[in-house]
Design an enzyme around this catalytic site. Structure first.
Site, short mmCIF file in Angstrom:
data_model
loop_
_atom_site.label_atom_id
_atom_site.label_comp_id
_atom_site.label_asym_id
_atom_site.label_seq_id
_atom_site.Cartn_x
_atom_site.Cartn_y
_atom_site.Cartn_z
N ILE A 190 36.72 33.13 38.89
CA ILE A 190 38.11 32.95 39.31
C ILE A 190 38.57 34.02 40.31
O ILE A 190 39.58 33.88 40.95
CB ILE A 190 39.09 32.93 38.12
CG1 ILE A 190 39.03 34.24 37.33
CG2 ILE A 190 38.88 31.73 37.23
CD1 ILE A 190 40.29 34.46 36.50
N GLN A 246 36.91 37.33 42.96
CA GLN A 246 35.81 38.20 43.39
C GLN A 246 36.42 39.45 44.00
O GLN A 246 37.07 39.39 45.04
CB GLN A 246 34.96 37.44 44.42
CG GLN A 246 34.09 38.31 45.30
CD GLN A 246 32.68 38.43 44.76
OE1 GLN A 246 31.99 37.45 44.57
NE2 GLN A 246 32.28 39.67 44.49
N GLY A 247 36.28 40.58 43.33
CA GLY A 247 36.78 41.84 43.86
C GLY A 247 35.65 42.65 44.46
O GLY A 247 34.50 42.20 44.47
N GLU A 257 34.59 45.53 43.31
CA GLU A 257 33.86 46.20 42.24
C GLU A 257 33.38 45.23 41.17
O GLU A 257 32.46 45.52 40.45
CB GLU A 257 34.81 47.20 41.54
CG GLU A 257 35.27 48.33 42.41
CD GLU A 257 34.35 49.53 42.25
OE1 GLU A 257 34.30 50.06 41.13
OE2 GLU A 257 33.70 49.90 43.22
N VAL A 284 35.33 38.24 38.37
CA VAL A 284 36.11 37.90 37.19
C VAL A 284 35.93 36.41 36.88
O VAL A 284 36.00 35.57 37.78
CB VAL A 284 37.60 38.25 37.43
CG1 VAL A 284 38.47 37.74 36.30
CG2 VAL A 284 37.77 39.77 37.58
N LYS A 296 35.05 40.34 32.88
CA LYS A 296 35.06 41.17 34.08
C LYS A 296 33.67 41.79 34.20
O LYS A 296 33.27 42.60 33.37
CB LYS A 296 36.14 42.23 33.92
CG LYS A 296 36.48 42.96 35.20
CD LYS A 296 37.81 43.66 35.03
CE LYS A 296 38.09 44.59 36.18
NZ LYS A 296 39.42 45.21 36.04
N ASP A 353 46.38 52.17 39.18
CA ASP A 353 46.33 51.14 40.23
C ASP A 353 47.47 50.13 40.03
O ASP A 353 47.25 48.93 39.99
CB ASP A 353 44.96 50.44 40.19
CG ASP A 353 44.74 49.51 41.39
OD1 ASP A 353 45.45 49.65 42.41
OD2 ASP A 353 43.85 48.63 41.29
#
Ligand SMILES: Nc1ncnc2c1ncn2[C@@H]1O[C@H](COP(=O)(O)OP(=O)(O)OP(=O)(O)O)[C@@H](O)[C@H]1O
Ligand SMILES: [Mg+2]
Lengths: 277, 197
Positions: free
Chosen positions: A22, A24-25, A27, A30, A64, A187
């Site tokens: 769902i 894509q970061g 790091e 997810v 995650k 953050d």
């Protein structure tokens, strides 16, 4: 240990294979997944419950996954990943015990780089405030015809039964509860908060950079990070952020004045830094 | 009895809750004896009691139990069991400290047990599990969804060290809300035990 391509995939890798990506970061990736077959098999008939089985089907979980960094040495990478997963889980645990609204923890595979969290059915606060849903409007051509861009998030908010001002004050309260417990998020952005469907809970997420501190400086910087995030994501952010601060201040009570003073310092430093360039 | 399928582990886990247990003390001593019996009789006894026997009063929901099952399966697949079997590992996973004998004392079956959960993990569908349960337990089978009805919330709070936590002080007056919060914290505690310290 570098995973060999010859050995069969680990259970966690198999689970990821069945999961729905769902987000894509940089790091982490997810996913949404079920830890077991979502449909429960009820095998026996129960003496006094034979009419309704009341089977509890599995709830979805958010995974995650901190994937390998090719540029890092494998064993260093593995231990950093372990620490990040463990650190995020511990920060969430502290929040849970302190009554801060965060997702519950559902699975931890630190060696595999995976943290499983309670699935929060809701929306990112980013898309519930003006300007944050631009991508969504651009993608939906029908919506742009009859609904203006700044109507979109209000419609979304109405669906949750929450006024914008209530949402802003809920944000302030949750951050205050977190700071009172000496947890620094690290953050804070409107992407890292969700409003649960039903509209009663504002949930703070993404504790990958969180840490424990009682320092006024750390709390002030945490707020400053959120102020900058508001300014860069939401047009005319000042009154929005001020509403957040007002409810934060109220919840903090006598501890607010020291943080307010420090926040002013941090802002000044931030401005000087940007002038120097 | 219910069956949970975990394709990633090639495992099926059977669970059942019994209430009005009448043979708790006999069952407890039978489990202890089975461990030290020799020969074919020993094998048969160990097979008869090849379950995790769990004190249902310290379990807050089926998700609480499932979370311990999951973390135990994960440890087994990584070759890092802290105890001898998957079944004792589930009990170890439920207990917030690392002491295995304390875990069995608290979360295992005792002479005082009236509500009991049985868990059996298998690598394939096995059809005689329920019969095996009935062979050793003298009690009434009830659905897993009745778990919260027999929970001893005060003891759960004590063993998971929840007394005095801010999360509970704020909502002390609302007992439904309190139970939801306790459930979420104990599930989370079980899930993160491997990275607790
Ligand atoms: N518990 C949850 N339930 C539902 N959706 C979630 C949950 N946690 C996160 N999400 C969604 O996934 C997105 C990414 O999650 P998160 O912010 O934790 O990861 P990230 O930004 O990649 O982390 P990091 O900044 O540490 O790399 C969120 O913006 C949110 O939309
Ligand atoms: Mg994020």
């Amino acid at each position: 240990m570098p995973s060999s391509s010859l050995s069969s995939p680990s259970p966690t890798q198999r689970l990821l294979g069945s999961a729905q990506l769902i987000y894509q970061g940089a790091e982490a990736k997810v996913y949404k997944v079920y830890l077991r077959d979502p449909e429960l098999q009820q095998i026996a008939k129960h003496a006094d419950h034979d009419t309704c089985s009341m089977a509890e089907d599995a709830a979805p979980v958010l995974l995650k996954y901190r994937f390998n960094k090719r540029y890092r040495h494998p064993s260093l990478d593995a231990s950093l990943t372990r620490q990040r997963v463990a650190g995020e889980a511990r920060a969430l645990m502290r929040c849970l015990r302190s009554g801060v609204n965060v997702p519950g923890i559902r699975m931890v595979d630190a060696a595999g780089g995976v943290l499983g969290l309670e699935w929060v059915d809701g929306k990112s606060v980013r898309v519930l405030l003006p300007g944050g849903s631009e991508v969504m409007v651009a993608q939906d051509s029908d919506a742009t015809d009859d609904v203006g861009p700044d109507r979109c998030e209000d419609a979304a908010l109405a669906e949750f039964g929450v006024e914008r001002d209530d949402l802003l004050s809920m944000i302030g309260v949750e951050i205050a509860k977190m700071h009172i417990a000496d947890i620094i998020h690290g953050d804070l952005t409107t992407s890292n908060m969700m409003l649960r469907r039903g509209g009663k809970d504002l949930v703070l997420i993404d504790f990958g950079l969180a840490y424990h501190s009682s320092l006024v400086e750390d709390k002030a910087v945490d707020l400053y990070v959120l102020e900058r995030a508001f300014a860069s994501t939401h047009p005319d952010a000042e009154p929005l952020f001020n509403s957040v601060l007002a409810s934060y201040a109220k919840r903090l009570g006598k501890h607010w004045s020291a943080i307010k003073k420090r926040l002013d310092d941090v802002r000044l430093r931030g401005r000087k830094r940007s002038m120097v360039g | 009895m219910e069956a949970y399928h975990y394709p990633q582990f090639n495992t099926v886990v059977y669970t059942a809750k019994f209430k009005d247990i009448k043979n708790a003390e006999a069952l407890r001593s039978r489990i202890v004896k089975a461990a030290s019996l020799d020969g074919a009789d020993g094998e048969a006894e160990r097979d008869a009691v090849n379950f995790a026997f769990i004190e249902a009063k310290l379990i807050t929901s089926s998700l609480h139990l499932e979370t311990a099952i999951y973390q135990a399966l994960l440890s087994e697949s990584q070759g890092s069991l802290r105890t001898k079997t998957i079944h004792s590992e589930i009990i170890w996973a439920l207990n917030p400290t690392n002491n295995i004998s304390e875990a069995i004392k608290l979360f295992g079956v005792s002479g005082r047990t009236t509500d009991l959960i049985l868990v059996h993990a298998a690598t394939s569908d096995t059809c005689d599990v329920q019969q095996k349960m009935h062979n050793i337990v003298d009690g009434r089978l009830v659905p897993m969804s009745t778990i919260p009805d027999s929970t001893n919330w005060a003891n759960v709070k004590k063993h998971y060290k929840l007394n005095g936590e801010l999360a509970l002080m704020e909502i002390a007056s609302d007992s439904d809300r309190e139970r939801t919060v306790i459930d979420n914290i104990v599930i989370s505690t079980v899930a993160m035990k491997s990275v607790m310290t």
